[in-house]
Design a protein around this motif. Sequence first.
Motif, PDB file in Angstrom:
ATOM      1  N   LEU A 177       0.834  -1.208   0.000  1.00 55.71           N
ATOM      2  CA  LEU A 177       0.000   0.000   0.000  1.00 55.71           C
ATOM      3  C   LEU A 177       0.864   1.251   0.000  1.00 55.71           C
ATOM      4  CD1 LEU A 177      -2.688   1.490   0.196  1.00 55.71           C
ATOM      5  CD2 LEU A 177      -2.621   1.175   2.679  1.00 55.71           C
ATOM      6  N   THR A 178       1.915   1.249   0.788  1.00 58.44           N
ATOM      7  CA  THR A 178       2.823   2.393   0.823  1.00 58.44           C
ATOM      8  C   THR A 178       3.405   2.666  -0.558  1.00 58.44           C
ATOM      9  OG1 THR A 178       3.392   1.931   3.131  1.00 58.44           O
ATOM     10  CG2 THR A 178       4.910   3.314   1.887  1.00 58.44           C
ATOM     11  N   ALA A 179       3.797   1.598  -1.248  1.00 56.86           N
ATOM     12  CA  ALA A 179       4.340   1.754  -2.604  1.00 56.86           C
ATOM     13  C   ALA A 179       3.280   2.278  -3.559  1.00 56.86           C
ATOM     14  CB  ALA A 179       4.885   0.410  -3.090  1.00 56.86           C
ATOM     15  N   ALA A 180       2.037   1.796  -3.412  1.00 54.49           N
ATOM     16  CA  ALA A 180       0.955   2.227  -4.300  1.00 54.49           C
ATOM     17  C   ALA A 180       0.601   3.698  -4.084  1.00 54.49           C
ATOM     18  CB  ALA A 180      -0.280   1.354  -4.086  1.00 54.49           C
ATOM     19  N   LEU A 181       0.752   4.185  -2.872  1.00 58.95           N
ATOM     20  CA  LEU A 181       0.409   5.579  -2.563  1.00 58.95           C
ATOM     21  C   LEU A 181       1.505   6.560  -2.962  1.00 58.95           C
ATOM     22  CD1 LEU A 181      -1.161   5.130   0.993  1.00 58.95           C
ATOM     23  CD2 LEU A 181      -2.380   5.733  -1.102  1.00 58.95           C
ATOM     24  N   LYS A 182       2.694   6.053  -3.194  1.00 58.87           N
ATOM     25  CA  LYS A 182       3.830   6.928  -3.483  1.00 58.87           C
ATOM     26  C   LYS A 182       3.590   7.714  -4.776  1.00 58.87           C
ATOM     27  CE  LYS A 182       8.874   6.867  -3.714  1.00 58.87           C
ATOM     28  NZ  LYS A 182      10.098   6.017  -3.677  1.00 58.87           N
ATOM     29  N   GLY A 183       3.719   9.012  -4.682  1.00 55.06           N
ATOM     30  CA  GLY A 183       3.588   9.871  -5.850  1.00 55.06           C
ATOM     31  C   GLY A 183       2.181  10.302  -6.184  1.00 55.06           C
ATOM     32  N   LEU A 184       1.203   9.844  -5.414  1.00 50.42           N
ATOM     33  CA  LEU A 184      -0.184  10.240  -5.694  1.00 50.42           C
ATOM     34  C   LEU A 184      -0.464  11.608  -5.074  1.00 50.42           C
ATOM     35  CD1 LEU A 184      -2.298   6.984  -5.191  1.00 50.42           C
ATOM     36  CD2 LEU A 184      -1.603   8.069  -7.327  1.00 50.42           C
ATOM     37  N   GLY A 185      -0.942  12.523  -5.892  1.00 52.78           N
ATOM     38  CA  GLY A 185      -1.267  13.844  -5.364  1.00 52.78           C
ATOM     39  C   GLY A 185      -2.510  13.825  -4.492  1.00 52.78           C
ATOM     40  N   THR A 186      -3.521  13.058  -4.921  1.00 48.73           N
ATOM     41  CA  THR A 186      -4.771  12.949  -4.161  1.00 48.73           C
ATOM     42  C   THR A 186      -5.059  11.476  -3.916  1.00 48.73           C
ATOM     43  OG1 THR A 186      -5.587  14.933  -5.290  1.00 48.73           O
ATOM     44  CG2 THR A 186      -7.202  13.616  -4.059  1.00 48.73           C
ATOM     45  N   PRO A 187      -4.466  10.889  -2.871  1.00 56.75           N
ATOM     46  CA  PRO A 187      -4.654   9.460  -2.616  1.00 56.75           C
ATOM     47  C   PRO A 187      -6.057   9.168  -2.082  1.00 56.75           C
ATOM     48  CG  PRO A 187      -3.410  10.455  -0.833  1.00 56.75           C
ATOM     49  CD  PRO A 187      -3.574  11.519  -1.882  1.00 56.75           C
ATOM     50  N   PRO A 188      -6.532   7.950  -2.275  1.00 58.59           N
ATOM     51  CA  PRO A 188      -7.842   7.573  -1.722  1.00 58.59           C
ATOM     52  C   PRO A 188      -7.727   7.357  -0.209  1.00 58.59           C
ATOM     53  CG  PRO A 188      -6.783   5.662  -2.685  1.00 58.59           C
ATOM     54  CD  PRO A 188      -5.896   6.830  -3.007  1.00 58.59           C
ATOM     55  N   PRO A 189      -8.840   7.333   0.506  1.00 56.98           N
ATOM     56  CA  PRO A 189      -8.787   7.066   1.949  1.00 56.98           C
ATOM     57  C   PRO A 189      -8.244   5.658   2.205  1.00 56.98           C
ATOM     58  CG  PRO A 189     -10.936   7.938   1.293  1.00 56.98           C
ATOM     59  CD  PRO A 189     -10.207   7.593   0.037  1.00 56.98           C
ATOM     60  N   THR A 190      -7.311   5.536   3.145  1.00 60.53           N
ATOM     61  CA  THR A 190      -6.709   4.240   3.455  1.00 60.53           C
ATOM     62  C   THR A 190      -6.482   4.103   4.959  1.00 60.53           C
ATOM     63  OG1 THR A 190      -4.445   5.095   3.208  1.00 60.53           O
ATOM     64  CG2 THR A 190      -5.498   4.159   1.241  1.00 60.53           C
TER      65      THR A 190
END
Length: 245
Positions: A177-190
């Motif tokens: 999950l940390t890798a998937a969130l990397k670089g996202l300007g507007t990440p989904p709620p997690t």
Amino acid sequence: MKGMSRAQALKGVAVTAAVVALPIAGCSSPTDGATAPSSTATSTTSPSPSASEAAATADPRVAAAAAANVKLTDALYKLTEALKKAETDNKLAEPRKRMADATSNARSLVKKQRFAAYKTSPRNCATVRSLGSQARSATVGIASARSDIEHQVATLRLDLASVDVAAKRVSTDRAQLTAALKGLGTPPPTVSSADVSAALADAAQRRKDIQSAVSAVSAASADAQKVSGTIAGQAYQIIAKACPG
């Protein structure tokens, strides 16, 4: 309507009614040359997508992060269930108490047997033999309790192995999950990393408590086995020496 025929009057009323009715139908005035869309056309328009749906459509990485969060949430649930099972299966207190009671009783009986054999005059061999038999029977109670303990310990070791697997999966899914969130300007709620860390710390402490109980009762069972063998041997030797035959 003086000077106007009946047909001409009716025609004038019809034209006037048609002009008045145009704004009511949702159309603009005939003088501006435009016609507004009807209310029926507006009501059949598809609803606009939500902000999160739009973001996921615009950036597939958002959808990937949301999927990774679902996996992590499921892993946390399975860790909770694994811990719950281990704690439910932890019923070591009852057989441990039975083992301790049987050990204490066996020691008391062989002590009475020794007194009857060497400290009582005249010696009553029937009493000596009876106490020796009771002492050996008490060791059977020790063995029964130890058998129950060993069965429960085996179950708990399997449970703890499941807890370890579940905790490892949580750690792996958090990293994904940390890798998937990397670089996202507007990440989904997690799930937050802090919450995951707290869950893992709680699981580690609860696992430690169960493991401590397993270790303690296993050591007590090993000691009881030695005591049981000693008592059975003493009861036999007392009879052989004090009341042979």
